[in-house]
Enzyme design. Structure first.
Site, PDB file in Angstrom:
ATOM      1  N   LYS A  13      -1.194  -8.701   1.553  1.00 49.74           N
ATOM      2  CA  LYS A  13      -0.231  -8.884   0.454  1.00 49.74           C
ATOM      3  C   LYS A  13       0.970  -9.716   0.895  1.00 49.74           C
ATOM      4  O   LYS A  13       1.431 -10.589   0.172  1.00 49.74           O
ATOM      5  CB  LYS A  13       0.226  -7.512  -0.065  1.00 49.74           C
ATOM      6  CG  LYS A  13      -0.873  -6.638  -0.618  1.00 49.74           C
ATOM      7  CD  LYS A  13      -0.339  -5.361  -1.233  1.00 49.74           C
ATOM      8  CE  LYS A  13       0.366  -4.468  -0.249  1.00 49.74           C
ATOM      9  NZ  LYS A  13      -0.520  -3.981   0.841  1.00 49.74           N
ATOM     10  N   ARG A  87       4.076   2.636  -6.907  1.00 44.55           N
ATOM     11  CA  ARG A  87       3.038   3.366  -6.179  1.00 44.55           C
ATOM     12  C   ARG A  87       2.492   4.542  -6.994  1.00 44.55           C
ATOM     13  O   ARG A  87       1.489   5.139  -6.607  1.00 44.55           O
ATOM     14  CB  ARG A  87       3.594   3.897  -4.848  1.00 44.55           C
ATOM     15  CG  ARG A  87       3.966   2.813  -3.848  1.00 44.55           C
ATOM     16  CD  ARG A  87       4.504   3.427  -2.577  1.00 44.55           C
ATOM     17  NE  ARG A  87       4.986   2.445  -1.629  1.00 44.55           N
ATOM     18  CZ  ARG A  87       4.243   1.855  -0.706  1.00 44.55           C
ATOM     19  NH1 ARG A  87       2.969   2.165  -0.607  1.00 44.55           N
ATOM     20  NH2 ARG A  87       4.770   0.976   0.125  1.00 44.55           N
ATOM     21  N   ARG A 126      -5.286  -6.745  15.204  1.00 43.04           N
ATOM     22  CA  ARG A 126      -4.083  -7.460  14.784  1.00 43.04           C
ATOM     23  C   ARG A 126      -2.947  -7.297  15.785  1.00 43.04           C
ATOM     24  O   ARG A 126      -2.748  -6.235  16.365  1.00 43.04           O
ATOM     25  CB  ARG A 126      -3.647  -6.931  13.410  1.00 43.04           C
ATOM     26  CG  ARG A 126      -2.465  -7.628  12.800  1.00 43.04           C
ATOM     27  CD  ARG A 126      -2.232  -7.155  11.367  1.00 43.04           C
ATOM     28  NE  ARG A 126      -1.878  -5.743  11.277  1.00 43.04           N
ATOM     29  CZ  ARG A 126      -1.612  -5.125  10.141  1.00 43.04           C
ATOM     30  NH1 ARG A 126      -1.697  -5.785   8.997  1.00 43.04           N
ATOM     31  NH2 ARG A 126      -1.276  -3.833  10.136  1.00 43.04           N
ATOM     32  N   ARG A 160       1.026  -2.615  16.413  1.00 40.29           N
ATOM     33  CA  ARG A 160       1.580  -1.393  15.842  1.00 40.29           C
ATOM     34  C   ARG A 160       0.856  -0.183  16.408  1.00 40.29           C
ATOM     35  O   ARG A 160      -0.363  -0.185  16.571  1.00 40.29           O
ATOM     36  CB  ARG A 160       1.426  -1.402  14.315  1.00 40.29           C
ATOM     37  CG  ARG A 160       2.479  -2.222  13.621  1.00 40.29           C
ATOM     38  CD  ARG A 160       2.308  -2.209  12.133  1.00 40.29           C
ATOM     39  NE  ARG A 160       2.141  -0.882  11.559  1.00 40.29           N
ATOM     40  CZ  ARG A 160       2.293  -0.602  10.274  1.00 40.29           C
ATOM     41  NH1 ARG A 160       2.627  -1.557   9.424  1.00 40.29           N
ATOM     42  NH2 ARG A 160       2.108   0.622   9.828  1.00 40.29           N
ATOM     43  N   ARG A 171      -4.358   6.363   6.301  1.00 34.08           N
ATOM     44  CA  ARG A 171      -3.504   5.571   5.408  1.00 34.08           C
ATOM     45  C   ARG A 171      -4.293   5.043   4.217  1.00 34.08           C
ATOM     46  O   ARG A 171      -3.787   4.987   3.093  1.00 34.08           O
ATOM     47  CB  ARG A 171      -2.878   4.415   6.194  1.00 34.08           C
ATOM     48  CG  ARG A 171      -1.755   4.863   7.117  1.00 34.08           C
ATOM     49  CD  ARG A 171      -1.525   3.907   8.272  1.00 34.08           C
ATOM     50  NE  ARG A 171      -1.161   2.563   7.837  1.00 34.08           N
ATOM     51  CZ  ARG A 171      -1.219   1.496   8.631  1.00 34.08           C
ATOM     52  NH1 ARG A 171      -1.652   1.611   9.880  1.00 34.08           N
ATOM     53  NH2 ARG A 171      -0.849   0.315   8.173  1.00 34.08           N
TER      54      ARG A 171
END
Length: 214
Positions: A13, A87, A126, A160, A171
């Site tokens: 996004k 959300r 990533r 991360r 998640r």
């Protein structure tokens, strides 16, 4: 045109929002960025945000809507991109009311659909530049051979801590539980435009452009 980008963590996004900003002159309204900005702004709203975040509490919908309203009234651009909001159905209704009060409307909701297994494989590979935040991927976009960021030239990269399979699947489940009602809400409103979130950046960009009628 005002649009919403909906998609799970790692669907791209942010990347597509930056492209829309650069190529269409739109303004990205990321709730995370707005909260961080407000926290250090020194305004009354910013102090409220800082107090809540420092105490470990959840920022209320009322505060988030207030921050968005400030941006709608002050930021200049050719439409807004809502990223990370709404959300929930309550937030979607609040956004409808806010746009209506500011004599604006929502033009489209772009749903970036993904295959969970492919997404997990992509995100666990990533890394980001510690200096400028540019995103790299061991599979699709490796760090340059000279070990330096192609944007800023820094050589420090990080991953991360929650970019691991167990955390990601947790998640993803949370995302689907919260987002499923929104998909139905915007489908019923005739605004939902699904695109393949796991395509190459230019492919996703083209799909989004087609879904927006340009």
């Amino acid at each position: 045109m005002n649009i919403i980008l909906i998609g799970p963590p790692g669907a791209g996004k942010g990347t597509q929002a930056r492209i829309l900003e650069e190529e269409r002159g739109m303004v990205q309204l990321s709730t995370g960025d707005m909260l961080r900005e407000a926290r250090t702004s020194g305004t009354e709203m910013g102090k409220k945000v800082a107090d809540i975040m420092d105490s470990g509490g959840l920022v209320t919908d009322e505060i988030v809507v207030g921050l968005i309203e400030e941006k709608l009234q002050s930021a200049e651009g050719d439409g807004f991109i809502f990223d990370g909001f709404p959300r929930t159905l309550a937030q979607a209704a609040a956004l409808d009311d806010l746009l209506r009060a500011n004599k604006q409307e929502l033009g489209a909701v772009v749903e970036m659909k993904v295959d969970d297994d492919a997404l997990v494989a992509r995100i666990t590979a990533r890394s980001t530049c510690a200096n400028c935040g540019e995103v790299y991927n061991d599979i699709t976009r490796p760090i340059p051979d000279d070990g330096k960021c192609s944007v800023c030239g820094a050589s420090d990269f990080k991953r991360r801590a929650d970019d691991n399979e167990e955390s990601l699947r947790t998640r993803l489940m949370e995302y689907y539980k919260k987002t499923a009602p929104l998909i139905g809400y915007y489908y019923h409103a005739g605004l939902l435009n699904p695109v393949n979130g796991l395509g190459e950046i230019d492919e996703v960009k083209a799909e989004i452009a087609a879904s927006l009628g340009a």
